[in-house]
Motif scaffolding. Structure first.
Motif, PDB file in Angstrom:
ATOM      1  N   ASP A 260       0.871  -1.179   0.000  1.00  0.00           N
ATOM      2  CA  ASP A 260       0.000   0.000   0.000  1.00  0.00           C
ATOM      3  C   ASP A 260       0.905   1.225   0.000  1.00  0.00           C
ATOM      4  OD1 ASP A 260      -2.011   1.839   0.321  1.00  0.00           O
ATOM      5  OD2 ASP A 260      -2.455   1.337   2.411  1.00  0.00           O
ATOM      6  N   HIS A 343      -2.034   2.352   9.289  1.00  0.00           N
ATOM      7  CA  HIS A 343      -2.788   1.158   9.709  1.00  0.00           C
ATOM      8  C   HIS A 343      -1.885  -0.048   9.528  1.00  0.00           C
ATOM      9  CE1 HIS A 343      -3.083   0.477   5.367  1.00  0.00           C
ATOM     10  NE2 HIS A 343      -3.370   1.768   5.275  1.00  0.00           N
ATOM     11  N   HIS A 350      -5.756  -3.117   4.829  1.00  0.00           N
ATOM     12  CA  HIS A 350      -5.989  -2.649   6.212  1.00  0.00           C
ATOM     13  C   HIS A 350      -6.072  -3.942   7.012  1.00  0.00           C
ATOM     14  CE1 HIS A 350      -7.973   1.498   5.200  1.00  0.00           C
ATOM     15  NE2 HIS A 350      -6.757   1.377   4.712  1.00  0.00           N
ATOM     16  N   THR A 390       1.594   1.101   7.792  1.00  0.00           N
ATOM     17  CA  THR A 390       1.845   2.162   6.819  1.00  0.00           C
ATOM     18  C   THR A 390       2.112   3.476   7.542  1.00  0.00           C
ATOM     19  OG1 THR A 390      -0.464   2.895   6.631  1.00  0.00           O
ATOM     20  CG2 THR A 390       0.232   1.095   5.182  1.00  0.00           C
ATOM     21  N   GLU A 392       1.549   7.294   6.350  1.00  0.00           N
ATOM     22  CA  GLU A 392       0.955   7.979   5.202  1.00  0.00           C
ATOM     23  C   GLU A 392       0.398   9.359   5.548  1.00  0.00           C
ATOM     24  OE1 GLU A 392      -2.773   6.152   3.807  1.00  0.00           O
ATOM     25  OE2 GLU A 392      -2.329   4.478   5.134  1.00  0.00           O
ATOM     26  N   GLU A 432       3.091   7.675   1.175  1.00  0.00           N
ATOM     27  CA  GLU A 432       2.846   6.484   2.014  1.00  0.00           C
ATOM     28  C   GLU A 432       3.893   5.409   1.760  1.00  0.00           C
ATOM     29  OE1 GLU A 432      -0.922   4.567   1.112  1.00  0.00           O
ATOM     30  OE2 GLU A 432      -0.885   3.489   3.021  1.00  0.00           O
TER      31      GLU A 432
END
Ligand code: GLY
Ligand code: MN
Ligand code: MN
Length: 464
Positions: A260, A343, A350, A390, A392, A432
């Motif tokens: 991600d 997250h 997620h 992450t 971000e 991110e």
């Protein structure tokens, strides 16, 4: 698939955390798209993948805690299936690969559960996120669909989170692979971000990169010159000079681990002065937050650290003013970053969110905030080695939100609303990365993806 003992050990570990009863882990079924035979791309349930590993629909995994036995229930293919799908290994052969000796068909599962219920044994289920599962569970448990949720087991949720949130070396290697695919996706997106292109040309191209190297994308691609809309899935804008383009996209590996990543670039390949100011503020927040990651620190503290760095950057360009710590305490930064710093990530982009965000990101020592913006922080609790998450930060100019705050004169001691008026056409920026918490600190996963102003301009110069 990992080696057999990986799955056996995971099942042993989860059973050891539950006092008694039956753990019922439903695999996913195929889901129809616009008519029954036209289905969505199949995605196995992540908990089923974690404990039972088989990437096939219509299976149910059962762990009997009291008798320390595991089962897979599923029906072998018949000749009709073979004609359309080709030959498939039997359920019992596939089960052996993940260390499960006992298999039976789905009719036998109904009898098994009914028998356990007759004996007054507790049936533990995870929260549902598909209608098909609610129907299947209502039938199996012999209750109405409204009562299915009463069987959701907090003990099972907590046990799964405690296991899945600590990634082993093989899982980390998979996530690194997913980030490496994202490297190709993002550098391609950068090199295509020139005036005249339609967003969907870029989104479609990078989705193809993910498909060609592994699984599909790990979530629907967010790609827009209107990055101020946080999850913008509409890809119809034509790129124009002067705009920033956000690409928030990740891949899923063949083993279903995710990446991600977000990068934001100036259309045309060169940052103007206004873009540089905001970009550097977000980049500093990203870099300082990553530097602070280590075991024992609460991620909420890193979220607020990043907020302070963002405020400092916005003060430099004149959009914010006053004492940084006081601005963060007043949550004035949430006008610009109305979301959380990050997250957990793993099988799910997620990770484990289907089990309940608060079980994944919070605990007895860290309760979730309810205030605007900060409430969206999905991960607040203390970090442990093995967690992947992450980082971000972002900065967004959302005209409707600016108008609302301005009309209330909200946090006007920290915000220069006159200058902010001139930024309403700016869009948004997010940067991110995917980070592993290690024993001594942190490790940025995967091949580094260009993110400084110089790196992005150099990458974009190699236009596609
Ligand atoms: N990809 C959505 C997010 O960054 O959370
Ligand atoms: Mn993202
Ligand atoms: Mn994310």
């Amino acid at each position: 698939m990992f080696q057999t003992h990986v799955y056996t050990n995971r099942r042993k570990a989860v059973k050891s955390q539950i006092d008694s009863g039956i753990l019922l882990i439903l695999g996913n079924q195929e889901a129809a798209y616009n008519y029954p035979a036209n289905t969505y791309h199949f995605r196995q349930d992540s908990n089923f993948l974690y404990f039972f590993g088989i990437d096939l629909y219509n299976l149910v995994g059962v762990m009997d805690v009291d008798n320390d036995k595991d089962y897979i229930f599923g029906n072998d293919v018949d000749i009709e299936d073979i004609i359309w799908m080709g030959p498939q290994p039997s359920i019992s052969n596939q089960a052996k690969e993940v260390g499960v000796k006992d298999t039976a068909n789905l009719e036998a599962l109904a009898t098994f559960i009914a028998e356990a219920q007759k004996q007054g044994r507790k049936i533990h289920i995870q929260p549902t996120y598909r209608g098909e599962h609610i129907i299947q569970l209502a039938d199996l448990l012999n209750v109405s669909h409204k009562e299915v949720k009463d069987y959701v087991s907090i003990d099972l949720i907590k046990a799964i989170v405690s296991l899945r949130e600590i990634k082993d070396e093989f899982e980390i290697a998979e996530i690194e692979k997913a980030v490496d695919i994202a490297y190709d996706m993002h550098t391609t997106s950068m090199r295509m971000a020139y005036p005249g292109r339609v967003e969907r040309e870029i989104a479609g191209t990078i989705e193809g990169i993910s498909l060609a190297q592994g699984g599909p994308v790990s979530f629907p691609i967010i790609l827009s010159v209107h990055g101020e809309t946080l999850h913008n899935h509409a890809h119809g804008n034509v790129l124009e000079l002067g705009r920033m383009m956000v690409t928030d996209a990740g891949a899923e590996t063949t083993m279903h681990y995710a990446s991600d990543i977000t990068r934001t670039v100036p259309v045309g390949g060169k940052f103007n002065e206004r873009q540089k100011g905001i970009y550097q503020a977000v980049l500093d927040a990203n870099v300082k937050a990553i530097e602070a990651i280590k075991p024992g620190i609460k991620y909420r503290d890193i979220h607020f650290l990043a907020a302070g760095v963002l405020v400092d950057g916005l003060k430099k360009v004149g959009l914010m003013k006053g004492d940084t710590a006081a601005a963060v305490k007043a949550e004035a930064h949430t006008l610009f970053m109305p979301h959380g710093l990050g997250h957990q990530m793993g099988f799910d982009v997620h990770d484990m969110e289907g089990l309940g965000e608060n079980y994944v990101g919070y605990d007895e020592n860290t309760k979730r905030a309810t205030t605007f913006g900060t409430a969206y922080l999905r991960m607040g609790k203390e970090l442990k080695p093995g967690i992947v998450l992450t980082v971000e930060p972002g900065c967004y100019f959302i005209p409707a939100l600016i108008d609302e705050w301005k009309s209330e004169n909200k946090n006007s001691e920290f915000i220069n609303y006159d200058l902010l008026e001139t930024y309403k056409d700016f869009g948004g920026i997010r940067i991110e990365d995917d980070i592993l918490v290690t024993k001594s600190g942190h490790h940025v996963l995967g091949k580094p993806i260009p993110k400084t102003i110089e790196e992005i301009e150099a990458t974009m110069a190699n236009k596609l």
